[in-house]
Design a protein around this motif. Structure first.
Motif, mmCIF file in Angstrom:
data_model
loop_
_atom_site.group_PDB
_atom_site.id
_atom_site.type_symbol
_atom_site.label_atom_id
_atom_site.label_comp_id
_atom_site.label_asym_id
_atom_site.label_seq_id
_atom_site.Cartn_x
_atom_site.Cartn_y
_atom_site.Cartn_z
ATOM 1 N N ALA A 44 1.319 7.210 -9.795
ATOM 2 C CA ALA A 44 1.655 5.855 -9.390
ATOM 3 C C ALA A 44 1.071 4.636 -9.166
ATOM 4 C CB ALA A 44 1.355 5.673 -7.568
ATOM 5 N N THR A 45 -0.488 4.485 -9.418
ATOM 6 C CA THR A 45 -1.271 3.670 -10.139
ATOM 7 C C THR A 45 -2.073 3.269 -11.275
ATOM 8 O OG1 THR A 45 -3.177 4.819 -8.162
ATOM 9 C CG2 THR A 45 -4.089 3.596 -9.657
ATOM 10 N N SER A 46 -1.249 3.947 -12.331
ATOM 11 C CA SER A 46 -1.294 4.024 -13.855
ATOM 12 C C SER A 46 -0.034 3.330 -13.570
ATOM 13 C CB SER A 46 -0.978 5.818 -14.292
ATOM 14 O OG SER A 46 -0.679 5.006 -16.008
ATOM 15 N N CYS A 47 1.316 3.675 -13.015
ATOM 16 C CA CYS A 47 2.516 3.082 -13.351
ATOM 17 C C CYS A 47 2.641 1.354 -12.921
ATOM 18 C CB CYS A 47 3.788 3.629 -12.568
ATOM 19 S SG CYS A 47 5.188 2.997 -13.214
ATOM 20 N N ALA A 48 1.731 1.481 -11.713
ATOM 21 C CA ALA A 48 1.819 -0.020 -11.357
ATOM 22 C C ALA A 48 0.894 -1.146 -12.207
ATOM 23 C CB ALA A 48 0.956 -0.439 -10.568
ATOM 24 N N THR A 49 -0.220 -0.306 -12.835
ATOM 25 C CA THR A 49 -1.376 -0.935 -14.030
ATOM 26 C C THR A 49 -0.598 -1.364 -15.072
ATOM 27 O OG1 THR A 49 -2.913 -0.031 -13.026
ATOM 28 C CG2 THR A 49 -2.776 -0.907 -15.446
ATOM 29 N N ALA A 50 0.615 -0.715 -15.893
ATOM 30 C CA ALA A 50 1.633 -0.772 -16.547
ATOM 31 C C ALA A 50 2.382 -1.643 -16.212
ATOM 32 C CB ALA A 50 1.649 0.512 -17.073
ATOM 33 N N MET A 51 2.616 -1.587 -15.169
ATOM 34 C CA MET A 51 3.525 -2.974 -14.781
ATOM 35 C C MET A 51 2.990 -4.158 -14.937
ATOM 36 S SD MET A 51 6.585 -0.422 -12.868
ATOM 37 C CE MET A 51 7.283 -1.643 -11.927
ATOM 38 N N GLY A 52 1.452 -4.181 -14.496
ATOM 39 C CA GLY A 52 1.152 -5.509 -13.949
ATOM 40 C C GLY A 52 1.689 -5.917 -12.433
ATOM 41 N N ILE A 53 1.842 -5.165 -11.831
ATOM 42 C CA ILE A 53 1.370 -5.687 -10.442
ATOM 43 C C ILE A 53 0.118 -5.045 -9.349
ATOM 44 C CG2 ILE A 53 2.979 -4.884 -8.183
ATOM 45 C CD1 ILE A 53 4.927 -3.609 -9.689
ATOM 46 N N GLY A 54 0.291 -6.406 -9.740
ATOM 47 C CA GLY A 54 -1.877 -6.273 -9.090
ATOM 48 C C GLY A 54 -1.858 -6.237 -7.705
ATOM 49 N N GLN A 55 -0.681 -6.132 -6.985
ATOM 50 C CA GLN A 55 -1.271 -6.139 -5.282
ATOM 51 C C GLN A 55 -0.495 -5.129 -4.626
ATOM 52 O OE1 GLN A 55 1.631 -8.099 -7.679
ATOM 53 N NE2 GLN A 55 2.974 -8.033 -6.072
ATOM 54 N N ALA A 56 -0.399 -4.254 -5.291
ATOM 55 C CA ALA A 56 -0.376 -2.478 -5.393
ATOM 56 C C ALA A 56 -1.969 -1.671 -5.542
ATOM 57 C CB ALA A 56 0.715 -1.839 -6.083
ATOM 58 N N ARG A 57 -1.419 -1.373 -4.101
ATOM 59 C CA ARG A 57 -2.138 -0.620 -3.830
ATOM 60 C C ARG A 57 -2.042 1.203 -3.858
ATOM 61 N NH1 ARG A 57 -4.593 -3.971 -6.488
ATOM 62 N NH2 ARG A 57 -6.113 -4.792 -5.909
ATOM 63 N N THR B 51 0.672 -1.180 -0.091
ATOM 64 C CA THR B 51 -0.207 -0.204 0.310
ATOM 65 C C THR B 51 1.038 1.266 -0.105
ATOM 66 O OG1 THR B 51 -1.654 -1.712 1.400
ATOM 67 C CG2 THR B 51 -2.162 1.478 1.143
ATOM 68 N N GLY B 52 0.632 2.469 -0.732
ATOM 69 C CA GLY B 52 1.032 2.890 -0.909
ATOM 70 C C GLY B 52 0.423 4.265 -0.227
ATOM 71 N N ILE B 53 0.779 5.293 0.224
ATOM 72 C CA ILE B 53 -0.422 6.719 0.030
ATOM 73 C C ILE B 53 0.876 7.591 0.427
ATOM 74 C CG2 ILE B 53 -2.408 5.429 2.271
ATOM 75 C CD1 ILE B 53 -0.937 7.395 4.837
ATOM 76 N N ASP B 54 -0.286 9.015 0.062
ATOM 77 C CA ASP B 54 0.162 10.398 -0.114
ATOM 78 C C ASP B 54 -0.817 11.741 -0.328
ATOM 79 O OD1 ASP B 54 3.416 11.253 -1.362
ATOM 80 O OD2 ASP B 54 1.537 12.971 -2.213
ATOM 81 N N ILE B 55 -0.166 12.458 0.235
ATOM 82 C CA ILE B 55 -1.454 13.952 0.383
ATOM 83 C C ILE B 55 -1.935 14.269 -1.290
ATOM 84 C CG2 ILE B 55 -0.149 15.562 0.255
ATOM 85 C CD1 ILE B 55 -1.750 16.733 2.595
ATOM 86 N N SER B 56 -0.662 13.846 -2.465
ATOM 87 C CA SER B 56 -1.479 14.553 -3.728
ATOM 88 C C SER B 56 -1.891 13.708 -4.065
ATOM 89 C CB SER B 56 0.126 14.564 -4.215
ATOM 90 O OG SER B 56 0.151 14.811 -5.636
ATOM 91 N N GLU B 57 -3.274 13.970 -5.048
ATOM 92 C CA GLU B 57 -4.019 13.586 -5.983
ATOM 93 C C GLU B 57 -3.358 13.108 -7.185
ATOM 94 O OE1 GLU B 57 -5.328 16.130 -4.309
ATOM 95 O OE2 GLU B 57 -7.218 15.350 -3.728
#
Length: 255
Positions: A96-109, A84-90
């Protein structure tokens, strides 16, 4: 209950980092990158600790920015059982979400939220880490929140700037556009305050004489200078009175 002043502070932090990660010309703080080899000691120690502790565990990056550290540099999102990653910046979270999806890392939120008061469940992480995040926050609230989220026996690892070195503080005063108005590099009293929340607090310091070597780069002569000054700093930091003048500290907090 969030006060008006606290709400304004959080909004200022969010706006600064939204602008930072949304800038077309890239990160506005990229000009600082040439200096970061001076603190490689704390980064390398933190990386080794994270890679040893993260595999198969529940991991939280506290102040994850655009996911570069977790997805590219450390690969923590792949190592962890859940990440899980959190940050104040939307804006940063969207990247980050777009990059994780592109890399196929499904366990990252990745989630946009206030690190001082998250919506995450109690005792939900074995490992929590961050770089340059605590000094943006109300420390008492941040320490309490990290402890709430950390399971007993878990570890939190943070690299943070210190606020005692007159030369570093002079540079900060000359470059206000590179930081938010509410930043407060840690003092030794801030480190001592962590002991009210954690069973064990360990420190590792970096960035004293190595600052002079950083502009020469990390190859050839620059690499040799960094190595020599790293060794000198290691000796100097054995003297308690010198430690506060480090540029950065690694805090290892054990629940």
């Amino acid at each position: 209950m969030e006060t008006q002043a606290e709400g304004a502070r959080l909004a200022s932090e969010r706006d600064f980092h939204n602008a930072r990660f949304g800038a077309e010309g890239g990160d506005s703080r990229a000009c600082l990158d040439k200096w970061y080899p001076a603190i490689r000691r704390v980064n390398e120690v933190q990386e080794a600790e994270i890679r040893a502790a993260a595999p198969g565990r529940d991991v939280l990056e506290y102040g994850c920015a655009d996911g570069t550290l977790s997805l590219v540099e450390l690969g923590t999102a792949r190592l962890a059982g859940s990440f899980t990653g959190i940050d104040i910046s939307e804006v940063a979270i969207a990247r980050a979400t777009s990059c994780a999806t592109a890399m196929g890392i499904g366990q990252a939120r990745y989630h946009a939220m206030n690190a001082e008061a998250t919506d995450l469940p109690n005792a939900s992480f074995d490992v929590i880490y961050g770089r340059g995040i605590l000094h943006h926050l109300n420390l008492d609230r941040a320490y309490a929140e990290v402890r709430r989220l950390l399971r007993t026996g878990g570890v939190a690892l943070f690299t943070e700037p210190l606020g005692h070195n007159p030369l570093v503080n002079w540079y900060r005063g000359r470059t206000p556009h590179l930081r938010t108005s509410d930043e407060h590099p840690l003092l030794m009293s801030d480190i001592a305050a962590a002991r009210r929340h954690f069973r064990e607090v360990q420190t590792c310091f970096a960035g004293l004489t190595t600052i002079a070597a950083a502009p020469f780069g990390t190859k050839g002569v620059g690499r040799a200078l960094l190595h020599a000054f790293d060794r000198l700093d290691e000796v100097l930091f054995n003297i308690p009175a010198i430690r506060p003048h480090a540029w950065y500290v690694l805090l290892t907090l054990r629940a």
